[in-house]
Design a protein around this motif. Structure first.
Motif, PDB file in Angstrom:
ATOM      1  N   GLU A  64      36.896 -42.903 -23.926  1.00 44.93           N
ATOM      2  CA  GLU A  64      36.741 -42.493 -25.322  1.00 44.93           C
ATOM      3  C   GLU A  64      37.469 -43.469 -26.246  1.00 44.93           C
ATOM      4  O   GLU A  64      36.952 -43.833 -27.314  1.00 44.93           O
ATOM      5  CB  GLU A  64      37.280 -41.081 -25.507  1.00 44.93           C
ATOM      6  CG  GLU A  64      36.439 -40.005 -24.820  1.00 44.93           C
ATOM      7  CD  GLU A  64      36.946 -38.618 -25.140  1.00 44.93           C
ATOM      8  OE1 GLU A  64      37.918 -38.516 -25.927  1.00 44.93           O
ATOM      9  OE2 GLU A  64      36.382 -37.632 -24.619  1.00 44.93           O
ATOM     10  N   LYS A  65      38.660 -43.874 -25.849  1.00 43.69           N
ATOM     11  CA  LYS A  65      39.405 -44.845 -26.640  1.00 43.69           C
ATOM     12  C   LYS A  65      38.673 -46.180 -26.673  1.00 43.69           C
ATOM     13  O   LYS A  65      38.589 -46.844 -27.724  1.00 43.69           O
ATOM     14  CB  LYS A  65      40.809 -45.016 -26.048  1.00 43.69           C
ATOM     15  CG  LYS A  65      41.735 -45.891 -26.866  1.00 43.69           C
ATOM     16  CD  LYS A  65      43.128 -45.908 -26.239  1.00 43.69           C
ATOM     17  CE  LYS A  65      44.093 -46.760 -27.058  1.00 43.69           C
ATOM     18  NZ  LYS A  65      45.444 -46.792 -26.438  1.00 43.69           N
ATOM     19  N   ALA A  66      38.116 -46.591 -25.520  1.00 38.50           N
ATOM     20  CA  ALA A  66      37.353 -47.843 -25.477  1.00 38.50           C
ATOM     21  C   ALA A  66      36.125 -47.756 -26.379  1.00 38.50           C
ATOM     22  O   ALA A  66      35.748 -48.743 -27.036  1.00 38.50           O
ATOM     23  CB  ALA A  66      36.944 -48.152 -24.036  1.00 38.50           C
ATOM     24  N   ALA A  67      35.492 -46.590 -26.413  1.00 32.56           N
ATOM     25  CA  ALA A  67      34.314 -46.425 -27.270  1.00 32.56           C
ATOM     26  C   ALA A  67      34.681 -46.545 -28.745  1.00 32.56           C
ATOM     27  O   ALA A  67      33.907 -47.097 -29.546  1.00 32.56           O
ATOM     28  CB  ALA A  67      33.668 -45.073 -26.998  1.00 32.56           C
ATOM     29  N   ARG A  68      35.862 -46.061 -29.114  1.00 32.63           N
ATOM     30  CA  ARG A  68      36.289 -46.203 -30.513  1.00 32.63           C
ATOM     31  C   ARG A  68      36.483 -47.675 -30.879  1.00 32.63           C
ATOM     32  O   ARG A  68      36.090 -48.110 -31.964  1.00 32.63           O
ATOM     33  CB  ARG A  68      37.580 -45.415 -30.748  1.00 32.63           C
ATOM     34  CG  ARG A  68      37.384 -43.901 -30.743  1.00 32.63           C
ATOM     35  CD  ARG A  68      38.566 -43.190 -31.368  1.00 32.63           C
ATOM     36  NE  ARG A  68      39.776 -43.351 -30.566  1.00 32.63           N
ATOM     37  CZ  ARG A  68      40.163 -42.524 -29.615  1.00 32.63           C
ATOM     38  NH1 ARG A  68      39.405 -41.471 -29.310  1.00 32.63           N
ATOM     39  NH2 ARG A  68      41.285 -42.720 -28.942  1.00 32.63           N
ATOM     40  N   TYR A  69      37.100 -48.437 -29.970  1.00 31.31           N
ATOM     41  CA  TYR A  69      37.251 -49.870 -30.231  1.00 31.31           C
ATOM     42  C   TYR A  69      35.888 -50.564 -30.291  1.00 31.31           C
ATOM     43  O   TYR A  69      35.673 -51.490 -31.084  1.00 31.31           O
ATOM     44  CB  TYR A  69      38.125 -50.520 -29.156  1.00 31.31           C
ATOM     45  CG  TYR A  69      39.596 -50.231 -29.304  1.00 31.31           C
ATOM     46  CD1 TYR A  69      40.273 -50.596 -30.460  1.00 31.31           C
ATOM     47  CD2 TYR A  69      40.311 -49.586 -28.304  1.00 31.31           C
ATOM     48  CE1 TYR A  69      41.626 -50.329 -30.613  1.00 31.31           C
ATOM     49  CE2 TYR A  69      41.669 -49.312 -28.437  1.00 31.31           C
ATOM     50  CZ  TYR A  69      42.318 -49.685 -29.599  1.00 31.31           C
ATOM     51  OH  TYR A  69      43.661 -49.425 -29.744  1.00 31.31           O
TER      52      TYR A  69
END
Length: 702
Positions: free
Chosen positions: A262-267
């Motif tokens: 999820e954090k990678a998707a935000r980036y």
């Protein structure tokens, strides 16, 4: 009679002493300037020339009414003015200017560069009749990143730069700014709300929920982490986009390796937003980091200047300007005037590229350096990437001018059709359309839209706040009030005559007025003003072509009111009282079942009539009416919104944002402040005794 287009005296000739002045032309065509008037003007100028110093400076010529005729700069005031005193006019316009001169004023400067800067400033303030006119009613927007708050705000900005922070721009359009801010909010999650809204939040707003803000107002992110996001946005806008994208890419990879998808998707989404900002540019540069590119094109005696803005090797948009200039001026002379005055209220970039070799290029470059406080390069490139950028701008200038000429021709044909439809002797130059908007008589406003040869003239639109004296819901009374205020003021200003000898009658100012209150000359405009037309030839249905050099009039030729017979009679009576009965008046009533194409028209001396359904004039009238309707409703909604959101504390003198915030934080609500005693108000942090008494007296006097 058509007035000839105004021209500029020969400013490019450097006069070192009186004996070096060139001889007058052997056959000077004085045009409208009679020999007697020319002689009188020469005598006035010669009297001033006797006492002038041999120093650089700026001179202003005035007519007998005190209106500014011309503003010019000179390396030597004595030599330049002496040239006028010798009757050295190279064009009819200059001869007329000399003949009309009744007074002159002078300002000496230390250098010719200072004279050029002062001339540019005065031309922007005044609108001298014989200077090249270049009108730009629109300021250029910037992206602002505040620096006076722990959580910097990103916002669109126009006007002066008084607030502390970073300004990025200019952008060519508001659309470009809003698109960029939207992408930056997705990428860096910066707040766009005002400081007062930020201070009064108790929970995150919708922007936090849709991932357009990181929520610093309620502590969803620490100030240190938010400041890091603001620094990344600042770096991206400053041209260090590759480093920012590399950082985000590395963080996305690290999050993916740690299975924090999820954090990678935000980036990933933030990277996509930044890529969208850069991909949206039509043309970017490789070796030019910061530059403004000017290119000029001439067709049919008219000019178009296209300006491209490049910052951080990115194209931030372009704007087409249409200066009004005499046909005898070369494109290089017009472009030099544009470049000089364009930066009168804007900071120049480090590089200015132009399509022509400008006269006095070194002097203009020195003036830009003085204005910017750093080195500014002015160049007309002949090869390489810089030349490609100029060629691209010149192509856009050619296409923009071709479109403008075509649009003007189409608009002129519509105005001619309008004149024929209403039986007017000639096509109207200025059409004013009136409409009112209110809800049960509340927040009543009147709107006036203006159309001319160049379409809707939005800088001439006006709104009228209808007074409470008018009975609520009285549409006829509202129309009477609006028209009475409009035409009474027009009569007082002396604009009813609209004299042809003054291109800007509304801008005429006494020579005794302060300099800041006077008008100006080369003015940047997004579209050239409309112009008067010749009278209709006998026996023809179509008006004669419109003169290109005539100004847009301040007095309408046709007034259209939205309404039926009642509005028509109200408008007719009030216009007669104000001495405007000679202006054609039309009322347009909606058709049966409020259907378009079935409108009924009311005019003096004619029975109510309809136009054929396929008549081009009917479509044009519907556009005019719809624009007036849109403008009036929009103004009414804005006024109603202000009243709904208005805080009673705003009505108290001396209560600014800081004290209002302090009172609200201390008491919680406005009602609690209204009920508070004086002693309680004085205990509010940041509120002194005088302010507390003012607040107490305001509510208790009510």
């Amino acid at each position: 009679m058509n007035r000839e287009r105004p021209d500029i005296p020969e400013d490019e000739i450097e006069l070192e002493d009186e004996t070096s002045l060139p001889a007058p032309e052997p056959a000077l065509d004085l045009g409208e300037a009679s020999p007697g008037a020319l002689k009188a003007g020469i005598e006035v100028i010669a009297e001033f020339a006797r006492h002038l110093p041999n120093k650089p400076g700026v001179y202003r010529m005035f007519d007998r009414a005190g209106e500014v005729l011309y503003v010019g700069k000179a390396k030597s005031l004595k030599n330049r003015v002496s040239a006028y005193a010798r009757g050295m006019a190279h064009t009819n316009a200059v001869a007329r200017m000399i003949a009309e001169t009744a007074n002159m004023e002078f300002v000496t400067t230390g250098t010719e560069t200072e004279a050029l800067l002062l001339e540019s400033n005065l031309i922007k303030q005044l609108r001298p009749r014989y200077n090249v006119l270049l009108r730009d009613d629109k300021s250029f927007p910037y992206i602002f990143l505040s620096g006076d708050h722990p959580a910097p705000q990103i916002a669109k900005h126009r006007g002066s730069r008084q607030r502390k922070g970073d300004y990025f721009g200019p952008f060519a359009s508001v659309w470009a700014v809003e698109r960029t801010i939207d992408a930056l909010q997705k990428a860096f999650l910066l707040r766009s709300c005002s400081d007062s809204y930020y201070e009064n939040r108790t929970r995150p707003c919708l922007l936090f929920q849709i991932k357009r803000c990181s929520g610093p107002c309620t502590g969803e992110i620490s100030h240190a982490d938010y400041q890091a996001l603001a620094d990344q946005a600042r770096d991206f806008l400053s041209g260090r986009s590759s480093a920012v994208k590399q950082l985000l890419s590395e963080r996305m990879q690290a999050a993916a390796e740690e299975l924090e998808f999820e954090k990678a998707a935000r980036y990933r989404d933030r990277l996509a937003a930044l890529s969208a900002v850069q991909a949206g540019q039509d043309i970017n540069t490789q070796g030019v980091e910061e530059a403004d590119v000017f290119a000029i094109d001439e067709q049919a005696g008219q000019f178009c200047v296209e300006i491209f803005f490049f910052r951080n090797k990115q194209n931030w948009g372009n704007r087409a300007l249409f200066p009004r200039a005499d046909k005898s001026l070369s494109p290089a002379e017009v472009l030099a005037s544009v470049v000089t005055q364009f930066y009168d209220d804007k900071p120049p970039p480090r590089l200015v590229l132009v399509s022509h070799d400008l006269p006095e290029a070194e002097l203009i470059a020195e003036a830009l350096c003085t204005r910017a406080g750093r080195k500014v390069e002015l160049a007309a490139p002949k090869r390489g990437e810089r030349r490609d950028l100029v060629a691209h701008a010149q192509k856009n200038a050619h296409e923009a001018l071709a479109r403008k000429l075509a649009d003007n021709a189409g608009q002129q044909s519509l105005l001619s059709a309008l004149g024929v439809a209403f039986g007017m002797a000639k096509a109207p130059r200025r059409v004013e359309v009136y409409d009112n908007s209110h809800i049960m008589g509340t927040n009543a406003v009147g709107g006036m839209v203006v159309a001319g040869r160049d379409g809707f003239m939005k800088s001439h639109y006006r709104t009228f706040n209808i007074s409470s004296d008018t009975i609520a819901g009285d549409d006829f009374g509202m129309m009477r009030e609006v028209l009475k205020r409009r035409f009474s003021r027009l009569a007082k200003e002396g604009a009813a005559a609209d004299p042809p000898s003054s291109p800007h009658p509304e801008a005429a100012v006494s020579k005794d007025a302060p300099e800041g209150d006077r008008a100006s000359a080369i003015i940047l405009q997004d579209a050239p003003n409309g112009a008067p037309q010749d009278a209709v030839s006998a026996g023809t249905d179509e008006p004669a072509p419109e003169a290109d050099d005539a100004p847009f009039p301040s007095r309408p030729d046709l007034v259209i009111v939205d309404g039926g017979k009642g509005q028509f009679e109200a408008a007719r009576k009030i216009m007669a009282e104000c001495g405007a009965s000679d202006i054609a008046l039309v009322a347009i009533a909606k058709g049966e079942d409020r259907n378009a194409m079935r409108e009924t028209f009311f005019m003096v001396g004619r029975e109510p009539f309809k136009l054929p359904p396929r008549d081009p004039a009917l479509y044009f009238i519907q556009r005019l009416r719809d624009e007036a309707h849109r403008f009036a409703i929009g103004t009414h909604r804005a006024k109603r919104k202000r009243d709904i959101t208005k805080n009673p504390l705003d009505e108290i003198p001396g209560i600014g944002p800081a004290r209002k915030r302090a009172l609200l934080l201390h008491f919680g609500t406005v009602k609690a402040i209204q009920r508070a005693k004086l002693d309680d108000l004085m205990k509010t942090p940041g509120v002194n005794a005088a302010t507390a008494k003012a607040v107490h007296d305001h509510f208790h006097e009510r």
